[in-house]
Enzyme design. Structure first.
Site, PDB file in Angstrom:
ATOM      1  N   LYS A  15     -11.838  -6.056  -8.609  1.00  0.00           N
ATOM      2  CA  LYS A  15     -12.056  -6.772  -7.359  1.00  0.00           C
ATOM      3  C   LYS A  15     -13.184  -7.789  -7.577  1.00  0.00           C
ATOM      4  CE  LYS A  15      -9.930  -2.917  -4.967  1.00  0.00           C
ATOM      5  NZ  LYS A  15      -8.527  -3.329  -4.852  1.00  0.00           N
ATOM      6  N   THR A  30      -1.150   2.452   5.328  1.00  0.00           N
ATOM      7  CA  THR A  30      -2.478   1.976   4.907  1.00  0.00           C
ATOM      8  C   THR A  30      -3.453   2.068   6.083  1.00  0.00           C
ATOM      9  OG1 THR A  30      -1.349   0.509   3.380  1.00  0.00           O
ATOM     10  CG2 THR A  30      -3.675   0.066   3.762  1.00  0.00           C
TER      11      THR A  30
END
Ligand code: PLP
Length: 412
Positions: free
Chosen positions: A248, A363
């Protein structure tokens, strides 16, 4: 059994519920982030602005990272050539692990092929091998931790999200002699809220539990050297294991844990998810080293990230869009319905060349469907103005409610 029709029916169910995942066919353009080329189903190529990348700082195209990776390929070739034990350990892996241990103020670190694998492999090994272990897990923990805990076979208790009193209560009910793990995250990536690390450590210490912190959405972005929220809050020394990703903010790929020498040696020696898989490519390790070193010494990217995120929250809020409360760099905008969420994302992409993926169940819980924006240092004021205009048009076209932002006193 008719396997084909079983598979098709299950996928059709997802489509009916608006939860079917369609991957955008993109090509990132190095040097032009957040621009990408989209290969459309109709054969046309479209220029799009990416608004949902987890390459939070744009390090995936940083010249130092690219140079390090290119040099490593020229020196070592493409793949690692084996598992870490059988010919796969390359000097770049050793250097990367030293760099990560130093980042988190720990004696040692261990690199895995992804953040997912690092959570899954470490938690399953700790939970399985600590005798009669009991694990306490935050209700909103990432699937990789949930799967690791499940796979460990250890007894599990879920504490309400970020609720220290509930954690204390659950720990208090457990047999004081049993080994315990408290597993949680620092920045929760779908809501953007942040764990009270110090208070959780207080409670865990009082009950003799070890602490396992996932800093995947914080490393590189928080703390004076990018060590995450625990570094920002001066808590790194209190955590038993700190887990992070290289995929990330560091812009590459891979995952890791940092901990004491004995803890790392234990996981290295007993975790199947570490042992029985090929090592990451040396070039990836070299890129990660360059990225981590750069972000240890440079705060410019972090300052700009947080300024950009604040501005985006303000710009979207002023346009009357339902921006959800977030303490971090994550900017979620609530839709509250899977179909509308997908329609909004499709319209933004097809009509406005703005790419933001819909976030649907599982999610996030049903009814909490949202678009999740990430403003990077490379998103300009112009990008934000274009996004606000496109979002407003989309909200109106789909009949989604906008929030009135005009103060009564300002009425004409
Ligand atoms: N932990 C959390 C909280 C995540 O959100 C993710 C992925 O998004 C991971 C772990 C897995 O990390 P990686 O993408 O490196 O596999």
């Amino acid at each position: 059994m008719n396997y084909e029709s079983f598979f098709q029916t299950k996928v059709d169910d997802l489509k009916r519920e608006g939860r079917y995942r369609v991957f955008a066919d993109l090509e990132r353009c190095a040097g032009q982030f957040p621009r990408a080329r989209r290969f459309r189903a109709d054969g046309r190529i479209q220029d799009v602005t990416v608004w949902c990348s987890n390459d939070y700082l744009g390090m995936g195209q940083h010249p130092a990272v690219l140079a390090a990776m290119t040099e490593a390929i020229e020196r070592c070739g493409a793949g690692a050539g084996g598992t870490r034990n059988i010919s796969g350990t390359n000097h770049y892996h050793v250097v990367l692990e030293r760099e990560l241990a130093d980042l988190h103020g720990k004696a040692a670190a261990l690199v895995f092929t992804s953040g997912y694998v690092s959570n899954q492999a470490t938690l399953s090994t700790l939970g399985r091998m600590l005798p009669n272990c009991v694990i306490f897990s935050d209700a909103l923990n990432h699937n990789s931790m949930i799967e690791g805990i499940r796979h460990s076979g250890a007894e599990k208790h879920i504490f309400r999200h970020n609720d220290v009193a509930h954690l204390d209560e659950l720990l208090g009910r457990a047999d004081p002699t049993r080994p315990k793990i408290v597993a949680f995250e620092s920045v929760y990536s779908m809501d953007g809220d942040i764990a009270p690390i110090g208070a959780i450590c207080d409670v865990a210490e009082r009950h003799g539990a070890l602490t396992y912190l996932d800093e995947v959405h914080a490393v590189g972005m928080y703390g004076p050297r990018g060590g995450g929220i625990a570094e920002r809050d001066r808590m790194m020394h209190r955590l038993t294991v700190i887990e992070g990703t290289l995929a990330k903010a560091f812009g590459v790929v891979g995952g890791y844990i940092a901990a004491s020498a004995a803890t790392i040696d234990f996981v290295r020696s007993f975790a199947p998810g570490f042992i029985f898989t090929s090592a990451m490519a040396p070039s990836v390790a070299a890129g990660a080293v360059a990225s981590i070193r750069h972000l240890k010494g440079s705060g410019i990217e972090r300052v700009r990230l947080h300024e950009r995120a604040q501005r985006l929250k303000r710009v979207l809020g002023e346009a009357g869009l339902p921006v959800m409360a977030s303490e971090s760099h994550i900017v979620p905008v609530k839709v509250g319905d899977a179909h509308f969420c997908k329609h909004a994302s499709d319209r933004l992409l097809d009509e406005h060349a703005i790419y933001v993926q819909p976030i649907n169940y599982p999610t996030v819980p049903r009814g909490e469907e949202r678009l999740r924006f990430t403003a990077t240092p490379f998103h300009s004021d112009e990008h934000m103005a274009a996004l606000a205009a496109a979002m407003t048009e989309t909200w109106k076209a789909l009949g989604l409610p906008l929030i009135s932002t005009r103060h009564p006193a300002a009425a004409e």
